[in-house]
Design a protein around this motif. Structure first.
Motif, PDB file in Angstrom:
ATOM      1  N   MET A 144       5.630   7.994   5.417  1.00 24.80           N
ATOM      2  CA  MET A 144       5.614   8.827   4.125  1.00 24.80           C
ATOM      3  C   MET A 144       6.246   8.103   2.915  1.00 24.80           C
ATOM      4  N   THR A 145       5.932   8.470   1.621  1.00 24.52           N
ATOM      5  CA  THR A 145       6.326   7.917   0.522  1.00 24.52           C
ATOM      6  C   THR A 145       6.234   8.901  -0.477  1.00 24.52           C
ATOM      7  N   TYR A 146       6.821   8.963  -1.548  1.00 23.95           N
ATOM      8  CA  TYR A 146       6.864   9.920  -2.641  1.00 23.95           C
ATOM      9  C   TYR A 146       5.998   9.335  -3.737  1.00 23.95           C
ATOM     10  N   LEU A 147       5.259  10.029  -4.664  1.00 18.55           N
ATOM     11  CA  LEU A 147       4.670   9.402  -5.686  1.00 18.55           C
ATOM     12  C   LEU A 147       4.618  10.355  -6.983  1.00 18.55           C
ATOM     13  N   VAL A 148       4.358   9.738  -8.064  1.00 18.61           N
ATOM     14  CA  VAL A 148       4.482  10.297  -9.333  1.00 18.61           C
ATOM     15  C   VAL A 148       3.089  10.818  -9.845  1.00 18.61           C
ATOM     16  N   ASP A 149       2.785  11.758 -10.206  1.00 16.59           N
ATOM     17  CA  ASP A 149       1.359  12.167 -10.570  1.00 16.59           C
ATOM     18  C   ASP A 149       1.167  12.534 -12.086  1.00 16.59           C
ATOM     19  N   ASP A 150       0.082  12.919 -12.456  1.00 16.97           N
ATOM     20  CA  ASP A 150      -0.046  13.002 -13.855  1.00 16.97           C
ATOM     21  C   ASP A 150       0.785  14.155 -14.457  1.00 16.97           C
ATOM     22  N   ASN A 151       1.660  15.154 -13.943  1.00 18.90           N
ATOM     23  CA  ASN A 151       2.510  15.823 -14.694  1.00 18.90           C
ATOM     24  C   ASN A 151       3.725  15.103 -15.294  1.00 18.90           C
ATOM     25  N   CYS A 152       3.819  13.953 -14.931  1.00 18.37           N
ATOM     26  CA  CYS A 152       4.877  13.123 -15.697  1.00 18.37           C
ATOM     27  C   CYS A 152       4.379  12.590 -16.967  1.00 18.37           C
ATOM     28  N   ILE A 153       3.267  12.494 -17.102  1.00 16.02           N
ATOM     29  CA  ILE A 153       2.447  11.747 -18.271  1.00 16.02           C
ATOM     30  C   ILE A 153       2.863  12.409 -19.412  1.00 16.02           C
ATOM     31  N   LYS A 154       3.258  11.955 -20.623  1.00 15.25           N
ATOM     32  CA  LYS A 154       3.891  12.607 -21.757  1.00 15.25           C
ATOM     33  C   LYS A 154       4.899  13.417 -21.729  1.00 15.25           C
ATOM     34  N   CYS A 155       5.570  13.278 -20.693  1.00 20.33           N
ATOM     35  CA  CYS A 155       6.985  13.908 -20.532  1.00 20.33           C
ATOM     36  C   CYS A 155       8.223  13.050 -20.175  1.00 20.33           C
ATOM     37  N   LYS A 156       7.709  12.285 -18.978  1.00 20.96           N
ATOM     38  CA  LYS A 156       8.930  11.050 -18.685  1.00 20.96           C
ATOM     39  C   LYS A 156      10.390  11.721 -18.571  1.00 20.96           C
ATOM     40  N   TYR A 157      10.397  12.742 -17.938  1.00 20.75           N
ATOM     41  CA  TYR A 157      11.993  13.214 -17.741  1.00 20.75           C
ATOM     42  C   TYR A 157      12.431  12.043 -16.852  1.00 20.75           C
TER      43      TYR A 157
ATOM     44  N   ASP B 112       6.649   1.070  -1.581  1.00 23.26           N
ATOM     45  CA  ASP B 112       7.169   0.235  -0.674  1.00 23.26           C
ATOM     46  C   ASP B 112       8.652   0.133  -0.718  1.00 23.26           C
ATOM     47  N   GLU B 113       9.286   0.498  -1.865  1.00 25.67           N
ATOM     48  CA  GLU B 113      10.683   0.506  -1.833  1.00 25.67           C
ATOM     49  C   GLU B 113      11.205   1.768  -1.620  1.00 25.67           C
ATOM     50  N   CYS B 114      10.365   2.894  -1.766  1.00 26.31           N
ATOM     51  CA  CYS B 114      10.846   4.369  -1.653  1.00 26.31           C
ATOM     52  C   CYS B 114      11.242   4.658   0.025  1.00 26.31           C
ATOM     53  N   ILE B 115      12.262   4.951   0.261  1.00 30.44           N
ATOM     54  CA  ILE B 115      12.789   5.403   1.547  1.00 30.44           C
ATOM     55  C   ILE B 115      12.424   6.879   2.071  1.00 30.44           C
ATOM     56  N   ASP B 116      11.817   7.569   1.450  1.00 34.83           N
ATOM     57  CA  ASP B 116      11.181   8.926   1.487  1.00 34.83           C
ATOM     58  C   ASP B 116      12.349  10.042   1.944  1.00 34.83           C
ATOM     59  N   CYS B 117      13.341   9.692   1.232  1.00 37.08           N
ATOM     60  CA  CYS B 117      14.519  10.645   1.246  1.00 37.08           C
ATOM     61  C   CYS B 117      14.357  11.906   0.396  1.00 37.08           C
TER      62      CYS B 117
END
Length: 119
Positions: free
Chosen positions: A1-14, A38-43
């Motif tokens: 498992m990994t975490y990903l950023v989706d389009d909710n970040c676009i134009k926000c970039k908190y 590949d770097e995400c440790i799924d924490c």
């Protein structure tokens, strides 16, 4: 498992997520952040920190969305500089945040492939 950023970040970039990441796997674009899968440790410590709800476990995506966002995060994290310190969000972040404004449409068309400043 990994975490990903989706389009909710676009134009926000908190960048609240960046400051809690123990492995510094975030990369900064002009108007979006990406996680290097590949770097995400799924924490998962980054997920609740995102005010836009833009970070999700790969298991939270359907097959099509997973393929799309895995490619975006992988490709952009290879092109963009690493970011490890929290900064102010984009000026119109709150107006572009679906968690605060349900009227914000799909933002994929606004994803810039230009790099951000990084650290």
């Amino acid at each position: 498992m990994t975490y990903l950023v989706d389009d909710n970040c676009i134009k926000c970039k908190y960048t609240d997520c960046v400051s809690v990441c123990p492995v510094d796997c975030f990369y900064e674009g002009e108007n979006f952040l990406a996680i290097n899968p590949d770097e995400c440790i799924d924490c998962g410590v980054c997920e609740p920190e995102c005010p836009a709800g833009a970070i999700k476990a790969d298991s939270d995506f359907n097959e099509t969305e997973l393929a799309y966002w895995m490619k975006v995060n992988t490709d952009m994290s290879a092109k963009w500089p690493n970011i490890t310190t929290q900064r102010d969000p984009l000026p119109d972040a709150d107006a572009n945040n679906r968690e605060m404004n349900a009227d914000v449409p799909d933002k994929r068309e606004h994803l810039s492939e230009e790099p951000g400043a990084g650290d």
